[in-house]
Write a protein that holds these residues in place. Sequence first.
Motif, PDB file in Angstrom:
ATOM      1  N   TYR A 121       0.873  -1.174   0.000  1.00 48.80           N
ATOM      2  CA  TYR A 121       0.000   0.000   0.000  1.00 48.80           C
ATOM      3  C   TYR A 121       0.911   1.224   0.000  1.00 48.80           C
ATOM      4  O   TYR A 121       1.837   1.310   0.806  1.00 48.80           O
ATOM      5  CB  TYR A 121      -0.909   0.008   1.225  1.00 48.80           C
ATOM      6  CG  TYR A 121      -1.884  -1.147   1.237  1.00 48.80           C
ATOM      7  CD1 TYR A 121      -3.043  -1.106   0.470  1.00 48.80           C
ATOM      8  CD2 TYR A 121      -1.638  -2.279   2.005  1.00 48.80           C
ATOM      9  CE1 TYR A 121      -3.935  -2.175   0.458  1.00 48.80           C
ATOM     10  CE2 TYR A 121      -2.523  -3.346   2.009  1.00 48.80           C
ATOM     11  CZ  TYR A 121      -3.671  -3.282   1.235  1.00 48.80           C
ATOM     12  OH  TYR A 121      -4.540  -4.344   1.230  1.00 48.80           O
ATOM     13  N   ASP A 153      -7.268   7.941   7.452  1.00 49.71           N
ATOM     14  CA  ASP A 153      -8.542   7.241   7.314  1.00 49.71           C
ATOM     15  C   ASP A 153      -8.353   5.926   6.562  1.00 49.71           C
ATOM     16  O   ASP A 153      -8.921   4.897   6.938  1.00 49.71           O
ATOM     17  CB  ASP A 153      -9.564   8.112   6.583  1.00 49.71           C
ATOM     18  CG  ASP A 153     -10.042   9.286   7.428  1.00 49.71           C
ATOM     19  OD1 ASP A 153      -9.859   9.261   8.668  1.00 49.71           O
ATOM     20  OD2 ASP A 153     -10.582  10.253   6.836  1.00 49.71           O
ATOM     21  N   SER A 154      -7.539   5.944   5.493  1.00 49.66           N
ATOM     22  CA  SER A 154      -7.279   4.726   4.720  1.00 49.66           C
ATOM     23  C   SER A 154      -6.600   3.669   5.577  1.00 49.66           C
ATOM     24  O   SER A 154      -6.967   2.494   5.544  1.00 49.66           O
ATOM     25  CB  SER A 154      -6.397   5.042   3.506  1.00 49.66           C
ATOM     26  OG  SER A 154      -7.052   5.887   2.604  1.00 49.66           O
ATOM     27  N   ALA A 159      -6.608   3.477   8.890  1.00 47.82           N
ATOM     28  CA  ALA A 159      -7.540   3.042   9.933  1.00 47.82           C
ATOM     29  C   ALA A 159      -8.514   1.999   9.377  1.00 47.82           C
ATOM     30  O   ALA A 159      -8.849   1.027  10.069  1.00 47.82           O
ATOM     31  CB  ALA A 159      -8.293   4.241  10.508  1.00 47.82           C
ATOM     32  N   GLN A 160      -8.946   2.164   8.132  1.00 47.91           N
ATOM     33  CA  GLN A 160      -9.828   1.180   7.500  1.00 47.91           C
ATOM     34  C   GLN A 160      -9.114  -0.147   7.294  1.00 47.91           C
ATOM     35  O   GLN A 160      -9.683  -1.216   7.537  1.00 47.91           O
ATOM     36  CB  GLN A 160     -10.365   1.703   6.166  1.00 47.91           C
ATOM     37  CG  GLN A 160     -11.400   2.778   6.317  1.00 47.91           C
ATOM     38  CD  GLN A 160     -11.862   3.324   4.962  1.00 47.91           C
ATOM     39  OE1 GLN A 160     -11.181   3.174   3.952  1.00 47.91           O
ATOM     40  NE2 GLN A 160     -13.023   3.961   4.963  1.00 47.91           N
ATOM     41  N   LEU A 161      -7.863  -0.093   6.828  1.00 49.88           N
ATOM     42  CA  LEU A 161      -7.083  -1.324   6.670  1.00 49.88           C
ATOM     43  C   LEU A 161      -6.923  -2.027   8.013  1.00 49.88           C
ATOM     44  O   LEU A 161      -7.092  -3.237   8.118  1.00 49.88           O
ATOM     45  CB  LEU A 161      -5.698  -1.020   6.088  1.00 49.88           C
ATOM     46  CG  LEU A 161      -5.617  -0.631   4.629  1.00 49.88           C
ATOM     47  CD1 LEU A 161      -4.211  -0.158   4.282  1.00 49.88           C
ATOM     48  CD2 LEU A 161      -6.010  -1.809   3.746  1.00 49.88           C
ATOM     49  N   LYS A 162      -6.591  -1.260   9.022  1.00 41.42           N
ATOM     50  CA  LYS A 162      -6.358  -1.809  10.362  1.00 41.42           C
ATOM     51  C   LYS A 162      -7.616  -2.491  10.889  1.00 41.42           C
ATOM     52  O   LYS A 162      -7.540  -3.566  11.490  1.00 41.42           O
ATOM     53  CB  LYS A 162      -5.917  -0.684  11.292  1.00 41.42           C
ATOM     54  CG  LYS A 162      -5.529  -1.127  12.682  1.00 41.42           C
ATOM     55  CD  LYS A 162      -5.016   0.062  13.484  1.00 41.42           C
ATOM     56  CE  LYS A 162      -4.792  -0.277  14.920  1.00 41.42           C
ATOM     57  NZ  LYS A 162      -3.489  -0.815  15.207  1.00 41.42           N
ATOM     58  N   ALA A 163      -8.761  -1.906  10.656  1.00 36.49           N
ATOM     59  CA  ALA A 163     -10.012  -2.449  11.172  1.00 36.49           C
ATOM     60  C   ALA A 163     -10.550  -3.607  10.331  1.00 36.49           C
ATOM     61  O   ALA A 163     -11.257  -4.465  10.842  1.00 36.49           O
ATOM     62  CB  ALA A 163     -11.071  -1.346  11.239  1.00 36.49           C
ATOM     63  N   GLY A 164     -10.182  -3.631   9.044  1.00 34.41           N
ATOM     64  CA  GLY A 164     -10.838  -4.571   8.151  1.00 34.41           C
ATOM     65  C   GLY A 164     -10.051  -5.775   7.702  1.00 34.41           C
ATOM     66  O   GLY A 164     -10.590  -6.639   7.026  1.00 34.41           O
ATOM     67  N   GLU A 165      -8.780  -5.865   8.039  1.00 34.60           N
ATOM     68  CA  GLU A 165      -7.982  -6.987   7.562  1.00 34.60           C
ATOM     69  C   GLU A 165      -7.242  -7.642   8.713  1.00 34.60           C
ATOM     70  O   GLU A 165      -7.011  -7.035   9.752  1.00 34.60           O
ATOM     71  CB  GLU A 165      -6.970  -6.513   6.506  1.00 34.60           C
ATOM     72  CG  GLU A 165      -7.622  -6.010   5.235  1.00 34.60           C
ATOM     73  CD  GLU A 165      -6.619  -5.798   4.116  1.00 34.60           C
ATOM     74  OE1 GLU A 165      -5.565  -6.452   4.115  1.00 34.60           O
ATOM     75  OE2 GLU A 165      -6.910  -4.984   3.229  1.00 34.60           O
TER      76      GLU A 165
END
Length: 193
Positions: A90, A114-115, A117-123
Amino acid sequence: MKIVVTMSMTLDGVTQAPGRSDEDPRDGFRHGGWAPPYADQVMGQAMGERMAAEGALLLGRRTYEALYAFWPRQTDGNPFTEKLNRTRKYVASRTLTEPLPWANSTLLSGDLLDSVAQLKAGEDGTLSVIGSVDVVRQLMRRHLIDEYLLLIHPLVLGSGRRLFADDDTVEKLRLVDSLTTTTGVIIGTYRPA
């Protein structure tokens, strides 16, 4: 997803251009290539174990371009080449555009924090940040980093870009593991306290 920062640094916190003399001459920095003389088998094994773990990379533009300029062109059978080529990357950049040239590379769009944080929460797995000091500083301010693997070299340079900025960012860390190489590099693993 766990976010892990891996960074080579000097005793006075300099992280600029550890690998090559021409790596990052910004601001007249003339000490590039300070880390290779300290490499040894202990460091190689420790870093190899980290590289063997599955996960993705988060890279700033400058680090991405430096790695891309070197690793995909290695033909000596180095296991890091294959690993880096197949690893998901990434990339944080305001100037690069898709498609990125290195296999398995994705340009992060929108706000970096934000990007991430989304990776951290979703993978699941680990998102490793190597180099990319500006990216690391932004992640620190949002408290998104789960672990720091710092390779602290017994060297003082007196100038150069540093990992920890002179600002009001406070990050209390606790040492969870350490290893000293034969050349005096302390490999410290720290987590937020």
